[in-house]
Design a protein around this motif. Structure first.
Motif, PDB file in Angstrom:
ATOM      1  N   GLY A 114       0.810  -1.210   0.000  1.00  0.00           N
ATOM      2  CA  GLY A 114       0.000   0.000   0.000  1.00  0.00           C
ATOM      3  C   GLY A 114       0.848   1.266   0.000  1.00  0.00           C
ATOM      4  O   GLY A 114       0.558   2.227  -0.726  1.00  0.00           O
ATOM      5  N   CYS A 115       1.920   1.284   0.805  1.00  0.00           N
ATOM      6  CA  CYS A 115       2.825   2.442   0.823  1.00  0.00           C
ATOM      7  C   CYS A 115       3.484   2.626  -0.543  1.00  0.00           C
ATOM      8  O   CYS A 115       3.662   3.760  -1.001  1.00  0.00           O
ATOM      9  N   GLY A 116       3.818   1.538  -1.197  1.00  0.00           N
ATOM     10  CA  GLY A 116       4.400   1.627  -2.534  1.00  0.00           C
ATOM     11  C   GLY A 116       3.438   2.229  -3.530  1.00  0.00           C
ATOM     12  O   GLY A 116       3.822   3.044  -4.375  1.00  0.00           O
ATOM     13  N   PHE A 117       2.174   1.838  -3.467  1.00  0.00           N
ATOM     14  CA  PHE A 117       1.150   2.417  -4.353  1.00  0.00           C
ATOM     15  C   PHE A 117       0.984   3.917  -4.106  1.00  0.00           C
ATOM     16  O   PHE A 117       0.867   4.709  -5.040  1.00  0.00           O
ATOM     17  N   ILE A 118       0.965   4.315  -2.845  1.00  0.00           N
ATOM     18  CA  ILE A 118       0.808   5.733  -2.514  1.00  0.00           C
ATOM     19  C   ILE A 118       1.990   6.544  -3.043  1.00  0.00           C
ATOM     20  O   ILE A 118       1.809   7.606  -3.648  1.00  0.00           O
ATOM     21  N   VAL A 119       3.200   6.045  -2.851  1.00  0.00           N
ATOM     22  CA  VAL A 119       4.385   6.745  -3.354  1.00  0.00           C
ATOM     23  C   VAL A 119       4.337   6.829  -4.878  1.00  0.00           C
ATOM     24  O   VAL A 119       4.666   7.866  -5.469  1.00  0.00           O
ATOM     25  N   ALA A 120       3.905   5.763  -5.556  1.00  0.00           N
ATOM     26  CA  ALA A 120       3.829   5.770  -7.017  1.00  0.00           C
ATOM     27  C   ALA A 120       2.808   6.799  -7.511  1.00  0.00           C
ATOM     28  O   ALA A 120       3.069   7.515  -8.487  1.00  0.00           O
ATOM     29  N   VAL A 121       1.676   6.918  -6.854  1.00  0.00           N
ATOM     30  CA  VAL A 121       0.659   7.899  -7.256  1.00  0.00           C
ATOM     31  C   VAL A 121       1.184   9.314  -7.040  1.00  0.00           C
ATOM     32  O   VAL A 121       0.985  10.193  -7.892  1.00  0.00           O
ATOM     33  N   VAL A 122       1.865   9.560  -5.929  1.00  0.00           N
ATOM     34  CA  VAL A 122       2.422  10.887  -5.654  1.00  0.00           C
ATOM     35  C   VAL A 122       3.460  11.252  -6.714  1.00  0.00           C
ATOM     36  O   VAL A 122       3.468  12.379  -7.240  1.00  0.00           O
ATOM     37  N   VAL A 123       4.323  10.335  -7.080  1.00  0.00           N
ATOM     38  CA  VAL A 123       5.330  10.593  -8.105  1.00  0.00           C
ATOM     39  C   VAL A 123       4.663  10.839  -9.458  1.00  0.00           C
ATOM     40  O   VAL A 123       5.065  11.740 -10.211  1.00  0.00           O
ATOM     41  N   LEU A 124       3.633  10.087  -9.802  1.00  0.00           N
ATOM     42  CA  LEU A 124       2.921  10.284 -11.064  1.00  0.00           C
ATOM     43  C   LEU A 124       2.283  11.671 -11.133  1.00  0.00           C
ATOM     44  O   LEU A 124       2.390  12.374 -12.149  1.00  0.00           O
ATOM     45  N   VAL A 125       1.640  12.098 -10.050  1.00  0.00           N
ATOM     46  CA  VAL A 125       1.019  13.415 -10.013  1.00  0.00           C
ATOM     47  C   VAL A 125       2.084  14.506 -10.140  1.00  0.00           C
ATOM     48  O   VAL A 125       1.903  15.490 -10.873  1.00  0.00           O
ATOM     49  N   MET A 126       3.205  14.335  -9.459  1.00  0.00           N
ATOM     50  CA  MET A 126       4.282  15.328  -9.560  1.00  0.00           C
ATOM     51  C   MET A 126       4.833  15.409 -10.982  1.00  0.00           C
ATOM     52  O   MET A 126       5.140  16.488 -11.477  1.00  0.00           O
ATOM     53  N   GLU A 127       4.962  14.286 -11.652  1.00  0.00           N
ATOM     54  CA  GLU A 127       5.439  14.297 -13.035  1.00  0.00           C
ATOM     55  C   GLU A 127       4.448  14.987 -13.956  1.00  0.00           C
ATOM     56  O   GLU A 127       4.836  15.730 -14.860  1.00  0.00           O
TER      57      GLU A 127
END
Length: 143
Positions: A114-127
């Motif tokens: 779950g933490c990995g998914f959250i970090v991936a979504v945050v990075v995607l939004v930042m990109e």
């Protein structure tokens, strides 16, 4: 050894000779190898003799004691002096633990996922936010 080590809260770091008699006795009582000695040792030989400093006998005594240990004669003496002396001498290379898998035992794995998914979504939004500003700009190539 029977109290804190059996409870798996402590490890004992001591001289090898103290435990080569205790492990066979424990095995004789329980018929299980609950305790093991580590594969690595910090003492070179389990034999010691005391002589005067700079004695002429010291090199001969050292050679004899190394020969006794390296030839396996010392281990043979221990085998005959203590019943079950070689039963728990070396720990197994692979220890298999059989447990039932349930959600209670796997919650940590799901938390990491779950933490990995959250970090991936945050990075995607930042990109998308930071990279989208650059996509609209036109670049000129100097000739």
């Amino acid at each position: 050894m029977e109290t804190v080590v059996r409870a798996a809260t402590h490890v004992i770091f001591d001289v090898y000779l103290n435990y080569i008699n205790l492990l066979p006795k424990s095995f004789s009582l329980t018929a299980r190898c609950d305790f093991y000695l580590s594969r690595s040792v910090y003492a070179t030989t389990p034999l010691a003799m005391v002589t005067q400093k700079n004695s002429l006998f010291l090199p001969r005594i050292n050679k004899l004691s190394y020969t006794l240990v390296e030839s396996g004669l010392y281990d043979r003496w221990m085998k005959y002096s203590e019943h079950n002396s070689s039963m728990c001498k070396n720990p197994p290379r692979i220890i298999t633990v059989n447990t039932i898998l349930s959600l209670n035992s796997l919650w940590g794995m799901f938390a990491v996922l779950g933490c990995g998914f959250i970090v991936a979504v945050v990075v995607l939004v930042m990109e998308l936010v930071c990279g989208g500003a650059r996509w609209g700009q036109k670049t000129q190539v100097a000739n």
